[in-house]
Each structure stands twice: as structure tokens, then as C-alpha cells.
Design a protein around this motif. Structure first.
Motif, PDB file in Angstrom:
ATOM      1  N   GLN A  78     -32.184   0.399  -1.489  1.00  0.00           N
ATOM      2  CA  GLN A  78     -31.740   1.073  -0.280  1.00  0.00           C
ATOM      3  C   GLN A  78     -32.051   0.237   0.952  1.00  0.00           C
ATOM      4  O   GLN A  78     -33.057  -0.475   0.970  1.00  0.00           O
ATOM      5  N   GLU A  84     -30.276  -1.886   4.659  1.00  0.00           N
ATOM      6  CA  GLU A  84     -29.083  -2.431   5.305  1.00  0.00           C
ATOM      7  C   GLU A  84     -28.880  -3.859   4.810  1.00  0.00           C
ATOM      8  O   GLU A  84     -29.831  -4.638   4.728  1.00  0.00           O
ATOM      9  N   GLU A  85     -27.629  -4.202   4.520  1.00  0.00           N
ATOM     10  CA  GLU A  85     -27.354  -5.528   3.977  1.00  0.00           C
ATOM     11  C   GLU A  85     -27.195  -6.577   5.079  1.00  0.00           C
ATOM     12  O   GLU A  85     -26.785  -6.261   6.197  1.00  0.00           O
ATOM     13  N   GLN A 117     -23.228 -10.106   8.836  1.00  0.00           N
ATOM     14  CA  GLN A 117     -23.136  -8.946   7.953  1.00  0.00           C
ATOM     15  C   GLN A 117     -21.693  -8.780   7.506  1.00  0.00           C
ATOM     16  O   GLN A 117     -20.768  -8.871   8.304  1.00  0.00           O
ATOM     17  N   HIS A 172     -18.767  -6.536   5.077  1.00  0.00           N
ATOM     18  CA  HIS A 172     -18.413  -5.142   4.745  1.00  0.00           C
ATOM     19  C   HIS A 172     -17.708  -5.195   3.410  1.00  0.00           C
ATOM     20  O   HIS A 172     -16.521  -5.488   3.336  1.00  0.00           O
ATOM     21  N   ASP A 178     -17.706   2.461   4.674  1.00  0.00           N
ATOM     22  CA  ASP A 178     -18.287   1.798   3.490  1.00  0.00           C
ATOM     23  C   ASP A 178     -18.073   2.628   2.236  1.00  0.00           C
ATOM     24  O   ASP A 178     -19.010   2.932   1.490  1.00  0.00           O
ATOM     25  N   VAL A 208     -29.921  -6.600  12.269  1.00  0.00           N
ATOM     26  CA  VAL A 208     -30.954  -6.179  11.309  1.00  0.00           C
ATOM     27  C   VAL A 208     -31.881  -7.350  10.962  1.00  0.00           C
ATOM     28  O   VAL A 208     -33.040  -7.145  10.592  1.00  0.00           O
ATOM     29  N   GLU A 234     -36.383  -0.383   5.018  1.00  0.00           N
ATOM     30  CA  GLU A 234     -36.707   0.170   6.345  1.00  0.00           C
ATOM     31  C   GLU A 234     -37.962  -0.439   6.955  1.00  0.00           C
ATOM     32  O   GLU A 234     -38.157  -0.372   8.162  1.00  0.00           O
ATOM     33  N   HIS A 294     -22.452  -0.955  12.109  1.00  0.00           N
ATOM     34  CA  HIS A 294     -23.926  -0.939  12.178  1.00  0.00           C
ATOM     35  C   HIS A 294     -24.409  -1.530  13.508  1.00  0.00           C
ATOM     36  O   HIS A 294     -25.277  -0.965  14.169  1.00  0.00           O
ATOM     37  N   ARG A 354     -26.253   0.345  16.679  1.00  0.00           N
ATOM     38  CA  ARG A 354     -27.535  -0.119  17.215  1.00  0.00           C
ATOM     39  C   ARG A 354     -27.454  -0.345  18.720  1.00  0.00           C
ATOM     40  O   ARG A 354     -28.362  -0.006  19.467  1.00  0.00           O
TER      41      ARG A 354
END
Ligand code: AMP
Ligand code: GLY
Length: 442
Positions: free
Chosen positions: A197, A199-200, A219, A221, A228, A244, A284, A435, A439
Motif C-alpha cells: 500500500q 503511493e507509486e 509518477q 498512471h 486509477d 511523493v 505512509e 496526486h 497535494r
């Protein structure tokens, strides 16, 4: 003056060729086999040397071409020729080729090799087990529960991965791969792994055997549809940088992932050279886990990343080939975002020959904030006088409309150009960058 050969035919190769052609030292950029976009790009021309560059006769066609056309460097785009040893073959013939050897390319060519490599070198990744028998695989799924991830072992163009939400979906994936052989030899072995789990992010570097030059972060998709959802694809859009990947995450990736690859390959007697792509899940707490390694630049990540590159790609590759990579490059501080327009039916099926309307001029000055990179495009009639009017789809992902601006502005600018382009069955996502935009808004 230099001559360069780029191998491949996707959006990544259009972006690589375009960047190389910008360098004043470059005379000709040949692209094998290329697409309509690389044919139209100034200083670039397509050569019908290879279809995939995968087998030995194609390797020798490439080597002959390099020797007959004074090629100073070969840049290999896709994984297939790397996995079958195009770089080894070029080196044996005294040709400068940028990419990993076949040994190193196993990091992408075999999920099993990659997982064992990560385990041996303490590189953080999802727990896993490999299987060739459906019964044993299903027993393991029962034991682990869902969600769970099933991957075909070999190359499957980003599509051999099923993220199963339920046990039934996981069984179905096993039956497809092990029983029904839907992925051919690539799927005769599967890796089943823990669902991660977070964010990629895509973390791509240039490596010269010892020095590491991280490219700007990005990043992708992967899913076909907005939010997604839908099946995995080769990638429906990407942006750079990926917020991220904070400075802290960046340092962790360098010390926990990239440096261990460089060290382990040296210890194995196979120095890693070329691009290395770590597909990451960032949890996270900001800890990175490797989802996969690719032995090449990402597609579509290359398009926004190279839109931001201010250093010369040619100089960087030349330094890489000489074992003198610098530790950083010059980047435009503005984010870039690319939206892929795919053909009808992608990723399940593919449509060819549909006329593409609304393509903007491929004119190319640096202030141009939007660039349309071609991927699955061709000319309906190669003798047409106004060739730009005759561009047709050639299957799969067709175009990547890439804009350089603030992230929201880049999304809007790319969407405006995307919306003006049309062909039968064209499909794209309007939420590329969500994403980063969320943010920014929070
Ligand atoms: P891959 O081809 O291995 O990059 O997988 C394609 C996509 O499947 C990734 O980009 C992820 O979105 C997803 N995926 C693969 N492995 C995992 C995992 N262990 N946990 C969660 N998602 C995954
Ligand atoms: N965009 C994902 C890849 O290049 O594999």
C-alpha cells in the motif's frame, strides 16, 4: 559532428531522439524502426533495420548499420533487445551502446531473478513466492488471502500483472497464466506477492558501472481508466517531478535501492551500465519498496522527464559511456505532464490505420510549452506530399501530449491539445497528475 542511432519506436524513443537532435554537435539521429513523429523531427530519420531488435540477425543488422554510417553512439530504448544482449553484441563489435548487458537486464527480464536479487541484497520489496504449478499457487493464495498480486515471470509489456482484490480473481489470474498460457512463455512461471500500500513513483537513473546520475523523479498512471481503475497498461500518462519523492525519500532510495544494485552487480562481475528504473511504492512513513526494476527509461515517464532536461542528453550518455557520469544534471524547475492517447481497445486489443486529425505542427523551439510525442503512429502513404496530414495510428499507445508548466497548468495545457486531436476510438485519461494536483491544493 556526431551520428546517433536510437533503437525503438515508442514515445520514449521520440523523446530521446528529439533531445539528441537538439544538440548542435549532432548531425543525424537515426531511429530504428521509429514512428511518424521521429520521421518528421528535424535531423531525425527512420531506418527500417529492425522490428523489435530482439534476435541475433537483428543485432547484426544493427551492427552493420552502425559500421556503415559512422554511428558514434547507440541508445537502446526498449527492454526486449537489452534482454537478448544487444549491448553485449555492440560492445563485442567495438560500437558504443548505452544500456545494460543481458546479464544486468535480467533485473527486468525475469521477475524471479529480480526478486532473488533483491532478497540477497536486502533491497526492500514485497514478500513473494514463485510457482509453476497452479495447485500449489492456489494453496499459497488461500494461505495469504486477498488482496494479492500475481505476476507473469517474463516480459509482458507491463500487462502481465494482476492486482487481485479477491481470491477468485487471484485464481482466475493463475488459471490464465499457468493453465491457459495466456501470456505464453512469459507466464509459464508466476510470482505471487504481497500487496503493497502507498503511493507509486518512478525512480530512474543513469549508471556507468560505478557513478549514479538520478534523473528527475516522476509518477506514471498504470491503469487504463480515470481514478486509477481498469486493467494495467504500459502507462497512460506521467508527470515529473513526483512530490511523493521528498528529499528524505530520495536519499533512502539511493542508499537502500540504487547503490545496492550498483554494488551487487559489481560484485557479480557484471557492472550495471545504462538506465535503471526502480518502480517504487512509497508507504505512509516514506519508506520505499521496489515493485519492479526496469532496465531502461520509462514510457511515458521519459516524455515529461526529457521535456525538463536542460543538460545535453548526448553529453550525459557520452559521459556514461566513458565511466564519467556527473552526479547531477540541469532541470527546468517547472513540472511537466504527459497525457497518453491510446488506440481503440487498448490494452486488450489494438487498432491500426485510423487517420489522426488535429495534430499540431511539430515545430520545435524550447519555449514551446507543449510537445506531442508520437508512439504508435505511421504514415498511411509514405509518398504523400504533405506527410503530416497522413499520419495514422499504428496500434497501442499512439501519442503522448506533454506540457511544461505548473502542474495544474500543464494538465490544462496538455488536455487542451489532447482534446483537439482525434481519431476513431481515441482514449485518454483526463486525471493525469491527480496526486500532485491534490497535494498542491491541500
Ligand atoms: P509491475 O509491472 O510489476 O510494475 O506492476 C504493474 C503495476 O501493478 C504497478 O505499477 C502497481 O500499480 C501494481 N503492483 C505491482 N505489484 C504490486 C504490489 N506488490 N502491491 C501493490 N501493487 C502492485
Ligand atoms: N511506464 C512504465 C514503464 O515504462 O514500464
Amino acid at each position: 559532428m556526431m551520428n546517433i542511432l536510437v533503437i525503438g519506436s515508442g514515445g520514449r524513443e521520440h523523446a530521446l531522439a528529439w533531445q539528441c537532435a537538439k544538440d548542435d554537435k549532432v548531425n543525424n539521429v537515426y531511429v530504428a524502426p521509429g514512428n511518424a513523429g521521429t520521421a518528421l523531427e528535424p535531423k531525425c530519420q527512420n531506418v527500417v533495420l529492425v522490428s523489435t531488435g530482439e534476435n541475433a540477425s537483428e543485432h547484426s543488422a544493427i551492427i552493420d548499420f552502425c559500421q556503415n554510417n559512422a554511428i558514434d553512439m547507440v541508445i537502446v530504448g526498449p527492454e526486449a533487445p537489452l534482454v537478448t544482449g544487444i549491448v553485449d553484441a555492440c560492445r563485442d563489435a567495438g560500437i558504443q551502446a548505452w544500456g545494460p548487458t543481458a546479464y544486468c537486464a535480467q533485473l527486468e527480464g525475469s521477475k524471479t531473478f529480480a526478486k532473488e536479487f533483491m532478497e540477497q541484497n536486502n533491497i526492500p520489496t514485497a514478500a513473494y513466492k514463485g510457482f509453476t504449478e497452479a495447485v500449489a499457487a492456489k494453496a499459497y493464495i488461500d494461505e495469504q488471502g486477498a488482496p494479492i498480486v500475481i505476476k507473469a515471470d517474463g516480459l509482458a509489456a507491463g500487462k502481465g500483472v494482476i492486482v487481485a482484490e479477491t481470491i477468485e480473481q487471484a485464481y482466475e489470474a493463475i488459471d490464465d497464466m499457468l493453465a491457459d498460457n495466456k501470456f505464453g512463455d512469459a507466464g509459464s512461471r508466476v510470482v505471487i506477492e504481497q500487496f503493497l500500500q502507498g503511493e507509486e513513483a518512478s525512480f530512474i537513473c543513469m549508471i556507468d558501472g560505478k557513478n549514479i546520475l538520478p534523473m528527475a523523479t516522476s509518477q506514471d498512471h498504470k491503469r487504463a481508466f480515470e481514478g486509477d481503475t481498469g486493467p494495467n497498461t504500459g502507462g497512460m500518462g506521467a508527470y515529473s517531478p513526483a512530490p511523493v519523492v521528498t528529499q528524505d525519500v530520495h536519499e533512502k532510495v539511493m542508499t537502500q535501492v540504487i547503490q545496492p544494485v550498483v554494488d551487487a552487480m559489481n560484485n557479480a562481475g557484471h557492472p550495471y551500465t545504462g538506465f535503471l528504473y526502480a518502480g517504487l511504492m512509497i508507504d505512509e512513513t516514506g519508506d520505499p519498496y521496489v515493485i519492479e526494476f526496469n532496465c531502461r527509461f520509462g514510457d511515458p515517464e521519459t516524455q515529461p522527464i526529457l521535456m525538463r532536461l536542460q543538460s545535453s542528453m548526448v553529453d550525459l550518455v557520452a559521459k556514461g559511456l566513458a565511466g564519467q557520469l556527473p552526479s547531477d544534471a540541469q532541470w527546468d524547475s517547472r513540472p511537466a505532464l504527459g497525457i497518453v492517447i491510446a488506440s481503440k481497445g487498448y490494452p486488450e486489443t489494438s487498432s491500426k490505420g485510423d487517420v489522426i486529425a488535429g495534430l499540431p505542427e511539430l515545430d520545435d523551439n524550447n519555449d514551446n510549452a507543449v510537445k506531442v510525442f508520437h508512439a504508435g503512429t505511421a504514415f498511411s502513404d509514405s509518398d504523400a506530399i504533405d506527410r503530416e496530414k497522413e499520419v495514422v495510428t499504428n496500434g497501442g499507445r499512439v501519442l503522448c501530449v506533454t506540457a511544461l508548466a505548473g502542474i495544474s497548468d500543464a494538465q490544462q495545457a496538455a488536455l487542451a491539445v489532447t482534446g483537439a486531436i482525434s481519431f476513431d476510438g481515441a482514449q485518454y485519461r483526463r486525471d493525469i497528475g491527480h496526486h500532485a494536483i491534490a497535494r498542491e491544493n491541500s
